[in-house]
Design an enzyme around this catalytic site. Structure first.
Site, PDB file in Angstrom:
ATOM      1  N   ILE A  83       0.830  -1.223  -0.092  1.00 47.23           N
ATOM      2  CA  ILE A  83       0.065  -0.053   0.128  1.00 47.23           C
ATOM      3  C   ILE A  83       0.928   1.295   0.085  1.00 47.23           C
ATOM      4  O   ILE A  83       0.136   2.477  -0.197  1.00 47.23           O
ATOM      5  CB  ILE A  83      -1.026  -0.089   1.110  1.00 47.23           C
ATOM      6  CG1 ILE A  83      -0.204  -0.077   2.511  1.00 47.23           C
ATOM      7  CG2 ILE A  83      -2.138  -1.125   1.117  1.00 47.23           C
ATOM      8  CD1 ILE A  83      -1.048  -0.010   3.841  1.00 47.23           C
ATOM      9  N   GLY A  84       2.147   0.903   0.136  1.00 49.86           N
ATOM     10  CA  GLY A  84       3.210   2.326   0.031  1.00 49.86           C
ATOM     11  C   GLY A  84       4.557   1.982   0.204  1.00 49.86           C
ATOM     12  O   GLY A  84       4.630   0.947   0.319  1.00 49.86           O
ATOM     13  N   GLY A 115      11.805   0.388   3.313  1.00 49.25           N
ATOM     14  CA  GLY A 115      11.156  -0.567   2.583  1.00 49.25           C
ATOM     15  C   GLY A 115       9.592  -0.548   2.435  1.00 49.25           C
ATOM     16  O   GLY A 115       9.235   0.692   2.560  1.00 49.25           O
ATOM     17  N   ASP A 175       8.881  15.159  14.758  1.00 51.45           N
ATOM     18  CA  ASP A 175       8.586  15.277  13.324  1.00 51.45           C
ATOM     19  C   ASP A 175       6.926  15.190  13.218  1.00 51.45           C
ATOM     20  O   ASP A 175       6.505  14.727  12.438  1.00 51.45           O
ATOM     21  CB  ASP A 175       9.311  14.074  12.622  1.00 51.45           C
ATOM     22  CG  ASP A 175       8.939  14.225  11.005  1.00 51.45           C
ATOM     23  OD1 ASP A 175       8.501  15.396  10.526  1.00 51.45           O
ATOM     24  OD2 ASP A 175       9.314  13.262  10.374  1.00 51.45           O
TER      25      ASP A 175
END
Length: 637
Positions: free
Chosen positions: A361-362, A367, A480
């Site tokens: 999915i992404g 990885g 972040d």
């Protein structure tokens, strides 16, 4: 003989609107009748009569699109001109409509402009073939539809035919400085401050202060410049009134001056001035000295205790118990001599037979990210997200990859992503987390631009704040926090995620979001000034980032500071520029953002106060209806 009159009905293709004398007439243009004795000829398909048309008039159709639309952009204004359609539909009542759409992103559909955009002489029912559009936003893409409409357009189910022109506005000069305040006056100086323009239209480079004595005739004006929204005008005459105006400058030039304000210098000089001016420095120095002494004492105690404890980790745990008795405190996995010990302490090892990968999915930092299923003994099968560590990894990459699981495994909160476990003995190495159906918050908002109520958006923000309060209570600093690192499930619950530390340690990342600074990567647009300048990451710098997330959410995933470069962002923030409220942003929300962006980090609200503030807003929905469009203020710390 007797004359006999015989009434004969009209033949097909002809009609007679009234009984009596007169002959049958052929059907008007674009109409036909196939029956005898018709008193009206119905219109052919695609042709119509307007309600005001006579029954025996010709049928007409809708016009074709206007031709040759010409646009001329001047900063944030636009002139549009066009030519008449090739086919007017056979009518003389032709008018035009102009539809304005704002296009924020390349792939997202454009949305209607808000009411602030001024289309003159008007948007609808134009007889002339030109308009002037004002009050557009600087550096923004727009699409304009010029529709041709006539008296039968309403009879056609299709939308009017139109021509489209796409434009991008330019950098514009800033709007006027709203007002100037006198902070202090002496016999020869005026200390002034002012609010930045409501529409800066870019980064403000500096301000020009124009002043002259209030005298009759043509007084001589003087000017000084200031990098900030305050200045001291010196060398003035005592007990004299001065007229002062201020204007802002961007790369597009100077904006308009503020309204003239009159301020007077004092009669006498100020003998206490030097002491007053130095007092904050004296106090500051004393405070700094005290802080140094306290810091030295703490360091001495820390070193002494550390020697006695034997191991750094053991000491860390004892210190945490001493600081926060009864409160669980985050432990940095990098304090472990062997990072594998941290993994085994904080993350559950899952057997490979329990995991089934279904689809990619992404892409993650290390990885692929996949969706799959987890079925453990005694538990129901569940959908999970699976992060993989790509083949050919180094030992450091493996350590950094699993460090995220060691961090995540310490957390247990409904607004923080939940770790299910890890697979460290398999190939590839896997991290298993709960699955969030709607993915990252920034892209989810862009896909759903304008579809949520303000209450729903504030509910999302409340969830993020609650997750961050939990993390800050555990002494964890995220570093972040951004909408891209918030995940959303099918119930619109937002959860803080992305606890990877490597991008801050490794300087090889190709992600343009993270800019190299002092030997590491920092997401400049989301990061507090002290964290960029001095690497001072604290919960207060997370609060700054949370303010940016608030702005992202209310603007439906708009990029903070738009297309400004990272260097321009840093310069602007240093010069006290703050993001303006997004469209339809309630005043109270923008005020909270501005508090999160206070330059002095100790003045920013704590996450516990942010949560309680948002809770109050959710209980009092009326407060979310007050928008800050016309009277927007940029924060002046």
């Amino acid at each position: 003989g007797v004359c006999v009159c015989v009434c004969v009905s009209c033949f097909p293709g002809t009609f007679k609107s009234k009984f009596g004398e007169g002959s049958c007439a052929p059907c008007p243009s674009n109409s036909r009748t196939g029956s005898r004795g018709s008193n009206i000829c119905p219109c052919l398909s695609g042709f119509y009569r307007a309600d005001s048309d006579a029954p025996d008039s010709a049928c007409t159709t809708i016009p074709s699109a206007p031709r040759n639309v010409i646009s001329s952009v001047n900063e944030t204004s636009l002139a549009l001109e066009w030519e008449e359609p090739e086919d007017t539909g056979g009518r003389s009542d032709l008018v035009y409509n102009v539809v304005c759409k704002k296009c924020l992103r390349d792939r997202s559909p454009c949305t209607r402009c808000d009411d602030n955009v001024d289309v003159g002489p008007r948007r609808l029912g134009l007889r002339q073939r030109k308009v002037v559009v004002r009050n557009l936003q600087a550096h923004t893409r727009y699409s304009f539809e010029v529709q041709a409409v006539n008296g039968v357009s309403g009879k056609n189910l299709m939308s009017p035919r139109y021509s489209t022109v796409n434009i991008t506005t330019n950098q514009a000069a800033p709007s006027a400085v709203p007002t100037v305040h006198l902070m202090r006056s002496t016999s020869d100086t005026l200390s002034l401050s002012w609010l930045p323009p409501e529409k800066p239209n870019g980064v403000i480079l500096d301000y020009e202060i124009k002043y002259h004595e209030r005298v009759s005739g043509q007084p001589m004006s003087h000017t000084v410049t200031s990098q900030h929204s305050s200045a001291k005008v010196e060398g003035l005459r005592g007990a004299t009134p001065y007229v002062v105006q201020v204007r802002a400058r961007t790369v597009a030039g100077y904006g308009r001056y503020s309204n003239p304000m009159e301020f007077s210098t004092s009669l006498h000089s100020d003998p206490q001035k030097s002491v007053q001016d130095q007092l904050p420095l004296i106090i500051g120095s004393a405070s700094a000295g005290l802080l140094v002494i306290v810091a030295l004492v703490v360091m001495a105690v820390v070193c002494l205790k550390k020697q006695r404890s034997g191991s750094e980790l053991e000491y860390t745990e004892k210190l945490q118990q001493y600081i926060s008795p009864g409160v669980k405190v985050y432990i940095d996995p990098f304090t472990y001599e062997d990072p594998n010990d941290a993994i085994h302490e904080f993350a559950k090892e899952i057997d490979i037979s329990c995991v089934k990968i279904e689809e990619v999915i992404g892409a993650g930092e290390f990885g692929e990210v996949c969706r799959g299923r987890l079925k453990q003994a005694g538990r129901r099968e569940m959908v999970v997200a699976i992060k993989t560590l790509k083949a050919g990894y180094t030992e450091r990459q493996r350590r950094d990859f699993l460090a995220e699981a060691s961090i995540m495994g310490q957390f247990d909160h409904p607004n923080v992503i939940r770790l299910e476990g890890v697979l460290t003995r398999s190939c590839p190495v896997l991290i298993i987390t709960e699955f969030m159906e709607n993915g990252a918050l920034d892209s989810f908002l862009r896909l759903n631009d304008g579809r949520f109520t303000m209450t729903q958006l504030v509910g999302m923000l409340r969830g993020i704040a609650a997750g961050m309060k939990y993390l800050s209570d555990m002494n964890y600093v995220h570093r972040d926090l951004a909408a891209r690192n918030i995940l959303v499930n099918s119930n619109l619950v937002c959860k803080v995620s992305d606890f990877g530390l490597s991008r801050f340690l490794d300087d090889t990342s190709a992600d343009p979001t993270y800019t190299s600074s002092l030997g590491g990567k920092i997401p400049i647009r989301w990061t507090a000034p002290e964290a960029i300048a001095f690497r001072k990451f604290t919960s207060a710098s997370d609060v700054w980032s949370y303010g940016i997330v608030m702005w992202e959410v209310v603007s439906y995933g708009e990029r903070p500071y738009w297309d400004m470069s990272n260097q321009d962002v840093m310069t602007a923030v240093e010069q006290d520029y703050r993001l303006p409220p997004p469209m339809d942003c309630p005043m109270v929300l923008h005020q909270l953002m501005l508090e999160c962006w206070m330059k002095e980090r100790n003045l920013r609200p704590k996450f516990c106060r942010i949560v309680s503030t948002l809770d109050k807003l959710l209980r009092n929905a009326a407060s979310l209806k007050v928008h800050q469009q016309q009277h927007q203020q940029l924060w002046e710390p």
